[in-house]
Design a protein around this motif. Structure first.
Motif, mmCIF file in Angstrom:
data_model
loop_
_atom_site.group_PDB
_atom_site.id
_atom_site.type_symbol
_atom_site.label_atom_id
_atom_site.label_comp_id
_atom_site.label_asym_id
_atom_site.label_seq_id
_atom_site.Cartn_x
_atom_site.Cartn_y
_atom_site.Cartn_z
ATOM 1 N N PHE A 51 0.857 -1.175 0.000
ATOM 2 C CA PHE A 51 0.000 0.000 0.000
ATOM 3 C C PHE A 51 0.898 1.232 0.000
ATOM 4 O O PHE A 51 1.679 1.435 0.937
ATOM 5 C CB PHE A 51 -0.899 0.014 1.238
ATOM 6 N N ALA A 52 0.809 2.024 -1.052
ATOM 7 C CA ALA A 52 1.591 3.254 -1.158
ATOM 8 C C ALA A 52 0.730 4.409 -0.661
ATOM 9 O O ALA A 52 -0.224 4.827 -1.333
ATOM 10 C CB ALA A 52 2.024 3.482 -2.598
ATOM 11 N N CYS A 53 1.043 4.898 0.530
ATOM 12 C CA CYS A 53 0.220 5.937 1.159
ATOM 13 C C CYS A 53 0.754 7.311 0.785
ATOM 14 O O CYS A 53 1.431 7.985 1.569
ATOM 15 C CB CYS A 53 0.193 5.732 2.670
ATOM 16 N N ASN A 54 0.445 7.693 -0.434
ATOM 17 C CA ASN A 54 0.831 8.998 -0.967
ATOM 18 C C ASN A 54 -0.384 9.914 -0.887
ATOM 19 O O ASN A 54 -1.476 9.542 -1.302
ATOM 20 C CB ASN A 54 1.291 8.836 -2.424
ATOM 21 N N GLU A 55 -0.177 11.086 -0.344
ATOM 22 C CA GLU A 55 -1.297 12.002 -0.100
ATOM 23 C C GLU A 55 -2.064 12.330 -1.377
ATOM 24 O O GLU A 55 -3.295 12.427 -1.372
ATOM 25 C CB GLU A 55 -0.763 13.292 0.535
ATOM 26 N N LYS A 56 -1.357 12.474 -2.487
ATOM 27 C CA LYS A 56 -1.999 12.853 -3.736
ATOM 28 C C LYS A 56 -2.488 11.654 -4.544
ATOM 29 O O LYS A 56 -3.482 11.738 -5.254
ATOM 30 C CB LYS A 56 -1.032 13.682 -4.584
ATOM 31 N N HIS A 57 -1.766 10.530 -4.416
ATOM 32 C CA HIS A 57 -2.124 9.380 -5.253
ATOM 33 C C HIS A 57 -1.875 8.063 -4.505
ATOM 34 O O HIS A 57 -0.921 7.346 -4.774
ATOM 35 C CB HIS A 57 -1.308 9.410 -6.548
ATOM 36 N N PRO A 58 -2.750 7.719 -3.535
ATOM 37 C CA PRO A 58 -2.599 6.433 -2.833
ATOM 38 C C PRO A 58 -3.001 5.276 -3.738
ATOM 39 O O PRO A 58 -3.934 5.403 -4.538
ATOM 40 C CB PRO A 58 -3.558 6.564 -1.646
ATOM 41 N N TYR A 59 -2.305 4.163 -3.610
ATOM 42 C CA TYR A 59 -2.660 2.987 -4.406
ATOM 43 C C TYR A 59 -2.111 1.740 -3.714
ATOM 44 O O TYR A 59 -1.312 1.821 -2.775
ATOM 45 C CB TYR A 59 -2.085 3.100 -5.829
ATOM 46 N N ALA A 60 -2.550 0.573 -4.181
ATOM 47 C CA ALA A 60 -2.070 -0.706 -3.644
ATOM 48 C C ALA A 60 -1.829 -1.659 -4.807
ATOM 49 O O ALA A 60 -2.609 -1.713 -5.755
ATOM 50 C CB ALA A 60 -3.085 -1.303 -2.675
ATOM 51 N N GLU A 61 -0.731 -2.418 -4.711
ATOM 52 C CA GLU A 61 -0.369 -3.356 -5.763
ATOM 53 C C GLU A 61 0.090 -4.680 -5.168
ATOM 54 O O GLU A 61 0.660 -4.723 -4.078
ATOM 55 C CB GLU A 61 0.751 -2.791 -6.642
ATOM 56 N N LEU A 62 -0.165 -5.754 -5.901
ATOM 57 C CA LEU A 62 0.295 -7.090 -5.543
ATOM 58 C C LEU A 62 1.467 -7.433 -6.453
ATOM 59 O O LEU A 62 1.351 -7.369 -7.678
ATOM 60 C CB LEU A 62 -0.833 -8.094 -5.730
ATOM 61 N N LYS A 120 -8.302 3.345 1.682
ATOM 62 C CA LYS A 120 -8.541 4.609 2.381
ATOM 63 C C LYS A 120 -8.188 4.490 3.860
ATOM 64 O O LYS A 120 -7.490 5.354 4.414
ATOM 65 C CB LYS A 120 -9.996 5.027 2.211
ATOM 66 N N ARG A 121 -8.644 3.417 4.506
ATOM 67 C CA ARG A 121 -8.432 3.269 5.949
ATOM 68 C C ARG A 121 -6.945 3.076 6.285
ATOM 69 O O ARG A 121 -6.443 3.635 7.253
ATOM 70 C CB ARG A 121 -9.240 2.090 6.489
ATOM 71 N N ILE A 122 -6.249 2.293 5.476
ATOM 72 C CA ILE A 122 -4.831 2.049 5.735
ATOM 73 C C ILE A 122 -4.000 3.302 5.496
ATOM 74 O O ILE A 122 -3.064 3.594 6.255
ATOM 75 C CB ILE A 122 -4.318 0.870 4.886
ATOM 76 N N CYS A 123 -4.350 4.057 4.460
ATOM 77 C CA CYS A 123 -3.540 5.228 4.123
ATOM 78 C C CYS A 123 -3.916 6.474 4.921
ATOM 79 O O CYS A 123 -3.163 7.450 4.928
ATOM 80 C CB CYS A 123 -3.626 5.515 2.631
ATOM 81 N N GLU A 124 -5.074 6.454 5.596
ATOM 82 C CA GLU A 124 -5.466 7.609 6.413
ATOM 83 C C GLU A 124 -4.753 7.642 7.757
ATOM 84 O O GLU A 124 -4.675 8.690 8.393
ATOM 85 C CB GLU A 124 -6.985 7.611 6.641
ATOM 86 N N THR A 125 -4.223 6.494 8.184
ATOM 87 C CA THR A 125 -3.521 6.450 9.459
ATOM 88 C C THR A 125 -2.053 6.141 9.243
ATOM 89 O O THR A 125 -1.691 5.462 8.290
ATOM 90 C CB THR A 125 -4.132 5.385 10.401
ATOM 91 N N ASN A 126 -1.218 6.641 10.140
ATOM 92 C CA ASN A 126 0.211 6.324 10.089
ATOM 93 C C ASN A 126 0.582 5.371 11.217
ATOM 94 O O ASN A 126 1.752 5.097 11.445
ATOM 95 C CB ASN A 126 1.051 7.605 10.186
#
Length: 273
Positions: A51-62, A120-126
């Motif tokens: 999960f790439a928690c980038n403020e402008k462009h969050p995404y997740a890849e396998l 959303k949930r994973i990237c909203e928290t640190n």
């Protein structure tokens, strides 16, 4: 216990957290952020969900295992939450997953999760523990519903266990004798289920065993290490190590000593409920 590593991710990290799992097909979770420098992934035979928690462009890849050193996690100003799956990763999570297609490549994670809420949930928290908890909430039902009746998968899992148990020194012929299946058939199953053949996977495991041994004991000579891992000679060992890491074992040892690799990992002992 076999424990795959990505040493260059750790060395490049400003703050590397890890939580060991060893259940539900998961090796460990990791949480890290980086300065703007290149990170190199090395072969480990595993599949990672990132999960790439980038403020402008969050995404997740396998992502499947790489076959040679490869730049990865190279987004700027990004915190990563990752899941490293075990080498016997359950192949039946989704009809859309093809492990061979993942080898040396990656696909969007929505093939596992048809719900943007988890991203959303994973990237909203640190908070690393909260990220683990959120992930498991979504993941465990998928894991539990996955088929456990795949005979071919069981053959591969057994063979993978033997390869790990012997640190990659067991031969294809020995695996064939042990399982009662031909080398040709085992090659077919491995390529079908893992995207690589038993010989390549064994080399990855020997490489991973080498970097673990080096991390644990800086005084171990390369000659002794090559012998310990079952190589015919030191030249063969150096050749394989360089193919998977991009450098000689001697250079890697010096780098690990300088970086004090193990001290950079902040290991969480227990995740709270």
């Amino acid at each position: 216990m076999f424990f795959p590593q990505q040493p260059f991710f750790i060395m490049a990290s400003k703050n590397y957290l890890r939580y060991d799992m060893h259940i539900y097909g998961i090796n460990y979770f990791y949480h890290t952020d980086y300065d703007n420098i290149s990170k190199i992934a090395v072969p480990d035979g595993c599949t990672d969900l990132v999960f790439a928690c980038n403020e402008k462009h969050p995404y997740a890849e396998l992502h499947g295992t790489v076959l040679a050193p490869k730049i990865a996690l190279d987004d700027k100003n990004t915190t990563y939450f990752g899941v490293s799956f075990e080498t016997n990763f359950n192949y039946n999570f989704s009809e859309y997953i093809s492990i061979p297609d993942l080898t040396n490549s990656g696909v969007p994670a929505n093939i596992l999760f048809n719900d943007d809420d988890i991203l959303k949930r994973i990237c909203e928290t640190n908070d690393f523990i909260d990220q683990i908890r959120y992930f498991l909430t979504y993941y465990i039902p998928i894991y539990q519903n996955a088929s456990e009746k795949d005979c071919k998968k069981n053959i591969v899992e057994y063979s993978v266990g033997k390869i790990i148990e012997t640190s990659g020194s067991i031969t294809e012929k020995e695996i064939a004798l042990d399982t009662g299946y031909s080398e040709r058939y085992l090659n077919k199953l491995f390529n079908e289920k893992m995207g690589i053949n038993p010989k390549t996977f064994s080399k990855m495991i020997r490489f991973q065993s080498a970097i673990q041994n080096i991390s644990r004991d800086y005084t171990l000579t390369l000659t002794d290490l090559a012998f310990k891992l079952g190589y015919y000679d030191q030249a063969h060992f150096i050749h394989d190590f360089k193919a998977f890491s991009g450098m000689t074992p001697k250079k890697y040892l010096k780098m690990v000593q300088t970086e004090e690799l193990e001290k950079k990992i902040k290991l969480l002992k227990k995740a709270q409920n």
